[in-house]
Scaffold this active site. Structure first.
Site, PDB file in Angstrom:
ATOM      1  N   HIS A  81       0.803  -1.215   0.000  1.00  0.00           N
ATOM      2  CA  HIS A  81       0.000   0.000   0.000  1.00  0.00           C
ATOM      3  C   HIS A  81       0.838   1.268   0.000  1.00  0.00           C
ATOM      4  CE1 HIS A  81       0.332  -0.127   4.529  1.00  0.00           C
ATOM      5  NE2 HIS A  81       0.365   1.169   4.359  1.00  0.00           N
TER       6      HIS A  81
ATOM      7  N   SER B 231       4.536   2.413   7.923  1.00  0.00           N
ATOM      8  CA  SER B 231       4.233   1.240   7.105  1.00  0.00           C
ATOM      9  C   SER B 231       5.465   0.786   6.320  1.00  0.00           C
ATOM     10  CB  SER B 231       3.114   1.561   6.120  1.00  0.00           C
ATOM     11  OG  SER B 231       1.903   1.788   6.787  1.00  0.00           O
TER      12      SER B 231
ATOM     13  N   ASP C 275      -0.124  -7.497   1.352  1.00  0.00           N
ATOM     14  CA  ASP C 275       0.416  -6.151   1.561  1.00  0.00           C
ATOM     15  C   ASP C 275       1.938  -6.139   1.647  1.00  0.00           C
ATOM     16  OD1 ASP C 275       0.313  -3.448   1.698  1.00  0.00           O
ATOM     17  OD2 ASP C 275      -0.643  -3.315   3.656  1.00  0.00           O
TER      18      ASP C 275
END
Length: 347
Positions: free
Chosen positions: A79, A193, A110
């Site tokens: 992402h 992230s 992901d």
């Protein structure tokens, strides 16, 4: 040892000495190494981290990456790079900025693997061996917190393992389910992230992926929630991408582009095709004559019943491939066209 003596009525006889067995006591267990201090831990981890910036026109996303090889192979989240036209990375070790190419990704888990251009002699992360950390283990998350460009540490503890969680993309609002995640109470933030979740000794045990945070501190949960992909699961995807063997949910190489946004059409309780919501300018879809409201029903000779079918069939192709696409126009009339798939951003 004792000498064995045998007695008779007539005489006393001394036997030959028995063999002597030397018993060596086992060595004492090694003294456990002391975990590094927070400062020492950061000194070990930060050099093997890059901060990432992924842009799509006027919008941008900040993220983090874990350096796997000295020549700049980096592990991050899908992402972070999804939809990006341009991606750059800054090494925390060298301070240099690198252009980034996406080698492959797994949207369902992901995970993405990217390559830093012209990188060499970068410090690499130490990865933990399986099995992963247990509940109660101390961990620390490192990342580009809030996109500030500085690698920040967030200490915490493993709360649960094997968690399934429904996550929402903070950029486009899309939702999907991640499985088998590590849950910790580290206070990770947007920008973290793709960064490393490490154990008390600095070995990477997971890839920071999702957290529960609020725009207003008053809205934040009473205890932070953070989720990470276990490093063993992430590295299985990395090795598949490095082998060049795409398949399943793993895509390798440049991303094919059709140039439409679609949604699933349901009629009579069944999926009946992928309705076109948007057609990109100067795209293969526009050249084929597709328009908003058309319903795509076949791709490359395969039926399309949903937007997921179209996505799966498209991702099995490569930029430059020629395929036939079929659809129903707004009047219900069947249409077909042959198109050449172009190269687009990862998605």
């Amino acid at each position: 040892m004792l000498l064995v003596v045998a007695a008779t009525a007539a005489s006393l006889t001394l036997s030959a000495p028995a063999a002597v067995e030397t018993v060596v006591p086992p060595p004492p267990p090694p003294v456990p190494a002391e975990p590094p201090t927070a400062e020492e831990l950061a000194a070990r981890i930060v050099p093997a981290v890059v901060t990432l910036t992924a842009t799509d026109g006027w919008t941008g996303v900040a993220g983090t990456g874990i350096v796997l090889t000295p020549d700049g192979l980096v592990l991050t989240n899908h992402h972070v790079v999804s939809g990006a036209d341009e991606i750059t990375a800054i090494s925390a070790a060298t301070g240099l900025t690198y252009d980034v190419a996406v080698n492959g990704y797994d949207r369902a888990h992901d995970i993405a693997v990217v390559q830093l251009g012209s990188a060499q002699d970068l410090p690499v992360a130490t990865l933990a061996d399986a099995p992963g950390p247990g509940v109660g283990s101390s961990v620390t998350a490192f990342g580009n917190s809030d996109g500030g460009g500085v690698v920040v540490a967030a200490p915490g503890t493993i709360v649960a393992t094997g968690r399934n969680v429904l996550v929402r993309d903070s950029v486009d609002g899309s939702r999907h389910r991640l499985t088998g995640m590590l849950q910790s109470d580290a206070a990770i933030r947007p920008g973290d992230s793709g960064g490393p979740l490490v154990d008390a000794f600095g070995a990477v045990v997971g890839v920071n992926t999702a957290g529960a945070v609020g725009e207003d501190p008053a809205d934040a949960p009473t205890a932070p929630e953070a989720y990470a992909v276990p490093i063993s699961a992430a590295m299985e995807i990395v090795e598949q991408i490095r082998s060049g063997a795409g398949g399943g949910t793993v895509h390798v190489g440049p991303t094919p582009l059709l140039g439409v946004t679609v949604t699933t059409v349901r009629e009579g309780g069944e999926d009946r095709g992928a309705e076109v919501l948007w057609v990109s300018f100067d795209s293969p879809a526009e050249a084929a004559g597709l328009d908003i409201g058309d319903v795509i029903t076949s791709f490359d000779g395969n039926p399309v019943a949903s937007h997921g079918d179209l996505e799966t069939l498209l991702m099995a192709r490569s930029p430059g491939d020629t395929v036939e696409i079929g659809w129903r126009d707004k009047t219900g009339a069947p249409q077909t066209a042959t198109i050449a798939v172009e190269s687009g951003p990862p998605r």
